[in-house]
Every structure is written in C-alpha cells, then in structure tokens.
Design a protein around this motif. Structure first.
Motif, PDB file in Angstrom:
ATOM      1  N   ARG A  75       5.888 -39.519 -26.782  1.00 18.06           N
ATOM      2  CA  ARG A  75       6.068 -38.602 -27.906  1.00 18.06           C
ATOM      3  C   ARG A  75       4.928 -38.700 -28.918  1.00 18.06           C
ATOM      4  O   ARG A  75       4.633 -37.750 -29.613  1.00 18.06           O
ATOM      5  CB  ARG A  75       7.393 -38.887 -28.602  1.00 18.06           C
ATOM      6  CG  ARG A  75       8.566 -38.520 -27.744  1.00 18.06           C
ATOM      7  CD  ARG A  75       9.850 -38.827 -28.485  1.00 18.06           C
ATOM      8  NE  ARG A  75      10.981 -38.708 -27.596  1.00 18.06           N
ATOM      9  CZ  ARG A  75      11.767 -37.647 -27.540  1.00 18.06           C
ATOM     10  NH1 ARG A  75      11.545 -36.635 -28.318  1.00 18.06           N
ATOM     11  NH2 ARG A  75      12.779 -37.607 -26.708  1.00 18.06           N
ATOM     12  N   ASP A  76       4.298 -39.885 -29.008  1.00 14.81           N
ATOM     13  CA  ASP A  76       3.251 -40.029 -30.003  1.00 14.81           C
ATOM     14  C   ASP A  76       1.897 -39.506 -29.522  1.00 14.81           C
ATOM     15  O   ASP A  76       0.978 -39.379 -30.314  1.00 14.81           O
ATOM     16  CB  ASP A  76       3.119 -41.486 -30.441  1.00 14.81           C
ATOM     17  CG  ASP A  76       2.850 -42.419 -29.273  1.00 14.81           C
ATOM     18  OD1 ASP A  76       3.195 -42.050 -28.141  1.00 14.81           O
ATOM     19  OD2 ASP A  76       2.308 -43.520 -29.504  1.00 14.81           O
ATOM     20  N   MET A  77       1.755 -39.191 -28.221  1.00 14.81           N
ATOM     21  CA  MET A  77       0.497 -38.622 -27.723  1.00 14.81           C
ATOM     22  C   MET A  77       0.438 -37.140 -28.054  1.00 14.81           C
ATOM     23  O   MET A  77       1.415 -36.427 -27.925  1.00 14.81           O
ATOM     24  CB  MET A  77       0.393 -38.766 -26.197  1.00 14.81           C
ATOM     25  CG  MET A  77       0.112 -40.127 -25.706  1.00 14.81           C
ATOM     26  SD  MET A  77      -0.068 -40.013 -23.932  1.00 14.81           S
ATOM     27  CE  MET A  77      -0.567 -41.643 -23.560  1.00 14.81           C
ATOM     28  N   SER A  78      -0.715 -36.686 -28.486  1.00 14.63           N
ATOM     29  CA  SER A  78      -0.859 -35.258 -28.768  1.00 14.63           C
ATOM     30  C   SER A  78      -1.466 -34.572 -27.553  1.00 14.63           C
ATOM     31  O   SER A  78      -2.431 -35.060 -26.984  1.00 14.63           O
ATOM     32  CB  SER A  78      -1.755 -35.047 -29.986  1.00 14.63           C
ATOM     33  OG  SER A  78      -3.043 -35.514 -29.712  1.00 14.63           O
ATOM     34  N   VAL A  79      -0.878 -33.470 -27.139  1.00 18.15           N
ATOM     35  CA  VAL A  79      -1.363 -32.718 -25.995  1.00 18.15           C
ATOM     36  C   VAL A  79      -1.941 -31.413 -26.522  1.00 18.15           C
ATOM     37  O   VAL A  79      -1.275 -30.669 -27.225  1.00 18.15           O
ATOM     38  CB  VAL A  79      -0.214 -32.429 -24.996  1.00 18.15           C
ATOM     39  CG1 VAL A  79      -0.723 -31.625 -23.832  1.00 18.15           C
ATOM     40  CG2 VAL A  79       0.405 -33.725 -24.532  1.00 18.15           C
ATOM     41  N   GLN A  80      -3.191 -31.155 -26.173  1.00 18.95           N
ATOM     42  CA  GLN A  80      -3.843 -29.954 -26.653  1.00 18.95           C
ATOM     43  C   GLN A  80      -3.310 -28.739 -25.912  1.00 18.95           C
ATOM     44  O   GLN A  80      -2.923 -28.824 -24.752  1.00 18.95           O
ATOM     45  CB  GLN A  80      -5.344 -30.058 -26.455  1.00 18.95           C
ATOM     46  CG  GLN A  80      -5.965 -31.164 -27.277  1.00 18.95           C
ATOM     47  CD  GLN A  80      -7.455 -31.281 -27.028  1.00 18.95           C
ATOM     48  OE1 GLN A  80      -7.970 -30.663 -26.119  1.00 18.95           O
ATOM     49  NE2 GLN A  80      -8.115 -32.078 -27.824  1.00 18.95           N
ATOM     50  N   ALA A  81      -3.333 -27.592 -26.589  1.00 15.19           N
ATOM     51  CA  ALA A  81      -2.883 -26.347 -25.978  1.00 15.19           C
ATOM     52  C   ALA A  81      -3.896 -25.903 -24.937  1.00 15.19           C
ATOM     53  O   ALA A  81      -5.094 -26.125 -25.075  1.00 15.19           O
ATOM     54  CB  ALA A  81      -2.723 -25.267 -27.034  1.00 15.19           C
ATOM     55  N   LYS A  82      -3.401 -25.270 -23.878  1.00 12.82           N
ATOM     56  CA  LYS A  82      -4.285 -24.787 -22.829  1.00 12.82           C
ATOM     57  C   LYS A  82      -5.030 -23.543 -23.282  1.00 12.82           C
ATOM     58  O   LYS A  82      -4.522 -22.760 -24.084  1.00 12.82           O
ATOM     59  CB  LYS A  82      -3.494 -24.458 -21.576  1.00 12.82           C
ATOM     60  CG  LYS A  82      -2.914 -25.674 -20.904  1.00 12.82           C
ATOM     61  CD  LYS A  82      -2.240 -25.289 -19.621  1.00 12.82           C
ATOM     62  CE  LYS A  82      -1.666 -26.500 -18.939  1.00 12.82           C
ATOM     63  NZ  LYS A  82      -1.016 -26.159 -17.700  1.00 12.82           N
ATOM     64  N   LYS A  83      -6.226 -23.356 -22.729  1.00 14.82           N
ATOM     65  CA  LYS A  83      -7.013 -22.172 -23.036  1.00 14.82           C
ATOM     66  C   LYS A  83      -6.329 -20.955 -22.427  1.00 14.82           C
ATOM     67  O   LYS A  83      -5.796 -21.017 -21.323  1.00 14.82           O
ATOM     68  CB  LYS A  83      -8.417 -22.341 -22.445  1.00 14.82           C
ATOM     69  CG  LYS A  83      -9.328 -21.181 -22.742  1.00 14.82           C
ATOM     70  CD  LYS A  83     -10.680 -21.380 -22.091  1.00 14.82           C
ATOM     71  CE  LYS A  83     -11.518 -20.143 -22.293  1.00 14.82           C
ATOM     72  NZ  LYS A  83     -12.766 -20.216 -21.546  1.00 14.82           N
ATOM     73  N   LYS A  84      -6.350 -19.863 -23.144  1.00 18.64           N
ATOM     74  CA  LYS A  84      -5.731 -18.640 -22.650  1.00 18.64           C
ATOM     75  C   LYS A  84      -6.510 -18.157 -21.437  1.00 18.64           C
ATOM     76  O   LYS A  84      -7.724 -18.017 -21.483  1.00 18.64           O
ATOM     77  CB  LYS A  84      -5.729 -17.592 -23.757  1.00 18.64           C
ATOM     78  CG  LYS A  84      -4.786 -16.452 -23.503  1.00 18.64           C
ATOM     79  CD  LYS A  84      -4.667 -15.595 -24.734  1.00 18.64           C
ATOM     80  CE  LYS A  84      -3.631 -14.522 -24.534  1.00 18.64           C
ATOM     81  NZ  LYS A  84      -3.499 -13.672 -25.692  1.00 18.64           N
ATOM     82  N   GLY A  85      -5.808 -17.879 -20.353  1.00 11.36           N
ATOM     83  CA  GLY A  85      -6.465 -17.482 -19.115  1.00 11.36           C
ATOM     84  C   GLY A  85      -6.937 -16.037 -19.132  1.00 11.36           C
ATOM     85  O   GLY A  85      -6.579 -15.246 -19.994  1.00 11.36           O
ATOM     86  N   ASP A  86      -7.766 -15.693 -18.156  1.00 12.41           N
ATOM     87  CA  ASP A  86      -8.286 -14.338 -18.041  1.00 12.41           C
ATOM     88  C   ASP A  86      -7.331 -13.426 -17.277  1.00 12.41           C
ATOM     89  O   ASP A  86      -7.429 -12.211 -17.357  1.00 12.41           O
ATOM     90  CB  ASP A  86      -9.642 -14.355 -17.338  1.00 12.41           C
ATOM     91  CG  ASP A  86     -10.698 -15.052 -18.165  1.00 12.41           C
ATOM     92  OD1 ASP A  86     -10.571 -15.015 -19.405  1.00 12.41           O
ATOM     93  OD2 ASP A  86     -11.627 -15.629 -17.591  1.00 12.41           O
TER      94      ASP A  86
END
Length: 141
Positions: A75-86
């Motif tokens: 829970r304490d790890m931050s996960v970055q949002a994925k890049k919006k796909g084409d």
C-alpha cells in the motif's frame, strides 16, 4: 564430513554437536546481516506489470544475495499511471437503417488514433435489413 574438512582427530559427540551449533549460529548471523544489507540497499526503479505485481530493477547487492525480481505491490508503494495508448475502441453504426427509421446494427472495433484520425467507414452486415450496408463511426455518449 566435518572431520575430513578440518583434518583433525575424531572428536567426541558432544564436541561435534557444540561445533555444529556454533557453525549454525554463525551462518544465521551472516544471513541476518545479508538480509539487512539487502533491505537497506533499496531498489533503483520499479515498473508496474499489472495484476498486483511490480518488476524491481535490483541493486548489485540484491543480485548477489539472490533476491527475487518480482514482489507484490504494498500500500505504501506508489504506482504511476499508465500512458494513454494510441488504440481506441470505436462503435460503428449502420447509416441506412438510421435514415429509414429502423433498428440500426452496431459493431465495435479498435482504431489507431495516430494513423486514422478521421472517422472510420466500413461495409458491414445489418441483420435487421439482411444485407451489407455502410457503417460509420459514432461518438460515444
């Protein structure tokens, strides 16, 4: 086996068990030191793999001690949002049935927004009109 390695005279049973106990304590202490070194060294980078797993780029010390490259996301790890796909999901709707006021057939497909920025037009089968008709991409509501 220990006697062959040490190349000494045979030891009595109590001395052998005491020596094995001392070796076990030393090995446990070394493993504890190695674990602390791994946990303090940290990881340089993490990559989200989905399904609750993260690929960690390990440091040199963690490779030396055999730490696994995959670990569960806490829970304490931050996960970055994925890049919006084409690629986008688009809906194709029959143009002829709409003009006639009948039930329009709809299909869903994907398109690459970089290669085809304009709306898609395709000939698809309309089961209500029982023939192939022109289907155009519509906006989603």
């Amino acid at each position: 086996y220990l006697q062959l390695v040490l190349r000494g005279p045979p030891m009595p049973t109590t001395q052998t068990s005491t020596m094995l106990l001392n070796i076990s304590i030393v090995l446990n202490a070394l493993l504890l030191v190695a674990f602390i070194a791994i946990s303090l060294s940290g990881m340089e980078q993490q990559q989200d793999l989905g399904l609750g797993m993260v690929r960690l780029t390990p440091s040199v010390s963690s490779v030396a001690f055999g730490r696994p490259a995959l670990s569960p996301i806490s829970r304490d790890m931050s996960v970055q949002a994925k890049k919006k796909g084409d690629r986008l999901m688009v809906t194709l709707e029959c143009t002829e049935a709409r003009e006639q006021g009948k039930i329009a057939s709809r299909y869903t497909t994907t398109k690459n927004r970089k290669n085809t920025p304009e709306r898609i037009e395709m000939m698809k089968y309309n089961k209500f009109l029982r023939r192939h008709t022109l289907h155009r991409e519509i906006k989603k509501k």
